[in-house]
Design an enzyme around this catalytic site. Sequence first.
Site, PDB file in Angstrom:
ATOM      1  N   GLU A   1     -42.343 -22.198   3.877  1.00 27.87           N
ATOM      2  CA  GLU A   1     -41.985 -22.869   4.952  1.00 27.87           C
ATOM      3  C   GLU A   1     -40.394 -23.024   5.512  1.00 27.87           C
ATOM      4  O   GLU A   1     -39.503 -23.382   4.365  1.00 27.87           O
ATOM      5  CB  GLU A   1     -42.564 -24.842   4.840  1.00 27.87           C
ATOM      6  CG  GLU A   1     -41.826 -25.496   5.621  1.00 27.87           C
ATOM      7  CD  GLU A   1     -42.024 -27.154   5.172  1.00 27.87           C
ATOM      8  OE1 GLU A   1     -42.509 -27.401   4.125  1.00 27.87           O
ATOM      9  OE2 GLU A   1     -41.671 -27.993   6.058  1.00 27.87           O
TER      10      GLU A   1
ATOM     11  N   ASP B   1     -42.125 -27.838   1.542  1.00 30.88           N
ATOM     12  CA  ASP B   1     -41.226 -28.957   0.957  1.00 30.88           C
ATOM     13  C   ASP B   1     -42.287 -29.905   0.324  1.00 30.88           C
ATOM     14  O   ASP B   1     -43.108 -29.891   0.765  1.00 30.88           O
ATOM     15  CB  ASP B   1     -40.367 -29.511   1.973  1.00 30.88           C
ATOM     16  CG  ASP B   1     -39.681 -28.512   2.594  1.00 30.88           C
ATOM     17  OD1 ASP B   1     -38.932 -27.622   1.826  1.00 30.88           O
ATOM     18  OD2 ASP B   1     -38.836 -28.782   3.545  1.00 30.88           O
TER      19      ASP B   1
ATOM     20  N   ASP C   1     -42.682 -32.932   1.012  1.00 25.70           N
ATOM     21  CA  ASP C   1     -42.799 -34.213   1.736  1.00 25.70           C
ATOM     22  C   ASP C   1     -43.707 -34.128   2.908  1.00 25.70           C
ATOM     23  O   ASP C   1     -44.686 -33.059   2.765  1.00 25.70           O
ATOM     24  CB  ASP C   1     -41.252 -34.255   2.620  1.00 25.70           C
ATOM     25  CG  ASP C   1     -41.171 -33.150   3.430  1.00 25.70           C
ATOM     26  OD1 ASP C   1     -42.129 -32.243   3.658  1.00 25.70           O
ATOM     27  OD2 ASP C   1     -40.144 -32.687   4.087  1.00 25.70           O
TER      28      ASP C   1
ATOM     29  N   ASP D   1     -44.132 -33.588   5.976  1.00 23.70           N
ATOM     30  CA  ASP D   1     -44.208 -32.232   6.666  1.00 23.70           C
ATOM     31  C   ASP D   1     -44.839 -31.004   5.957  1.00 23.70           C
ATOM     32  O   ASP D   1     -45.510 -30.513   6.630  1.00 23.70           O
ATOM     33  CB  ASP D   1     -43.092 -31.986   7.427  1.00 23.70           C
ATOM     34  CG  ASP D   1     -42.544 -32.656   8.679  1.00 23.70           C
ATOM     35  OD1 ASP D   1     -43.611 -33.202   9.361  1.00 23.70           O
ATOM     36  OD2 ASP D   1     -41.316 -32.737   9.216  1.00 23.70           O
TER      37      ASP D   1
END
Length: 625
Positions: free
Chosen positions: A420, A493, A495, A497
Amino acid sequence: MTENKYDASNIRVLEGLEGVRKRPAMYIGSTGKTGLHHLIYEVVDNSVDEALAGHCKKIIVSLNKDGSVTIEDDGRGIPVDKHPLHKIPAVEVALTKLHAGGKFDKDSYKISGGLHGVGISVVNALSKKLVVEIKRDGKIHSQEYSRGKTKTKLKLLGKTKDTGTIVTFWPDEEIFSTLDFDYKILETRFREITFLNAGLKILLEDKISNKKVEFFASGGLIEFVKWINKSKEVIHKPIYFKRETNGTIIDIAIQYSKSYQDNIFGFVNTINTIEGGTHISGFKTALTRVINDYGKSKGTLKNGNLSGDDAREGLTAIISVKIPDPQFEGQTKTKLGNSEIKGFVDSAVTSALSEFFEENPTTANKIVSKVADAAKARLAAKKAKELVRRKNAFSLGGLPGKLSDCSNKKSEDTELYIVEGLSAAGTAKDARNKEIQAILPLRGKILNVEKANPVKALSSEEITNMITAIGTGVGEQFDIQRLRYNRIVIMCDADIDGEHIKTLLLTFFFRFMPELIKQGHIYVAMPPLYRVRKKKDHYVYSDDELKKLSEKLGTTNITRFKGLGEMSSSQLWNTTMNPKTRKIKKIYIEDAIEADRIFSMLMGDDVQGRKDFISENAKEAELDV
Ligand code: 0RA
């Protein structure tokens, strides 16, 4: 079928229940969670057989507080009269003698089950204690066993007007690595059994956590298809038919939706045949032919024949066959091998479906028009793919320009990291072992393939880059031999997203290259969430772990990593990419039907369904696929 073969099952019988305890995996698949649950299925299958013979309406499965399981049915009860050969009660024979498969009364064959089809004596052999209670001929009898051996004589307990069998068993901790039953797994299986046996009730009760659920589907397969399609936009009511030929019962329900995937689930004697087989190929052949013939005869299909893929786009189908002597093949013994079944299913579907089409032209035309659109889209997609291929031919060796490939082309150790963000990909490129690790950056979020039509999906740059780098192609052209890396690792990541991108990528793999998941090639990288500094650096991968560690080391020096980009290349290598030290998750499909439902729900258009699902599952943040 009539041949007197001296095969593995005869050898098993000679070994007796001692053999079962010596090599349990041979009889129940494993001594882990799967094998443990198999004990319940084996007993339940016997009750389902009673239901199929028309003698049992309800089965109650209870998970008891002391770790035992009780399975109660209202069937005829296991016979208790003296067995002519063994000179002991028939029930004692059923529980202490290993059978070659099939019931011991040779006039009726065992229909339900069949994956291992080993019989109730195997459950007894693998239980430290088992108690059976039988209501039959006005009397209640009971007998106790331990590890396959008789503990008490068959006792008369009293009188009754009812009939039925109650089996309670305590799984043996000497055999099993876990003794915990999973309510969810049992729920899924029992729901499936009641869908496959219309009218049968199964009550599941967990006395440890006080949960209870009853499964009952008067509509059988019709309800099964509706349940699978719950989050899809369907274009007609389910079509259902049942045929009996040559001792084979063929039960089929189908329904098309506006989705682009097809979902065909096969069952043989209520066993989910994950690897397919002759019943599925017979169905597919007939479906393609009937749709083509109908469309051509009515003049609604003008541009030549539809392919099988076209005819199945948006289809949900359950093919359930019940046959006397199933031959299971394949890696996990879940592929039906009996060659005669292909023809039986083909002619049953041909006659039933053409008849249905003639009598229901409105539905027939909706289906023909849906699959004709699929054919048009596929032609367009083919052109788009050729364009991409031609475009790629100008870049290095046809591979996407963004790919930083590895130098080793053959090794079992090669990995493709799909990363990503461009900056994280840059760090990964510095960190990697160049010989075996390739890096493909993803610019933000990829297309949601659940909602986009295949043409659009296959012309999106991020997706074509992945397909080209992976090498196998998709759909009909998929060829595992051309896979360019042994492991494909999704690195995002830690998180929200990142979670979303991970889900989009998994949706893509599940819909376009499911074989890569099934064969264990898809992984998710696990970057650490925190660094705790105390003399040396400790990397922490979960909040639980952080709690434990900070109790030990104190909360002085904790860093939360917000994204991959915050790590240096050596940190990324040590914590996330070094095959010797990293943590990594392998993705597998526990239950294809449930996985399809969840992907349709999470990624499709059913907003209410998604809300319900999220609130029901809020506690288990992890996707169960
Ligand atoms: C053998 C013969 C018959 C029934 C059964 C076994 C039987 C086994 C189990 C195991 C759990 N529940 C069960 N219910 C029945 C047929 C007996 C007859 O002909 O009456």
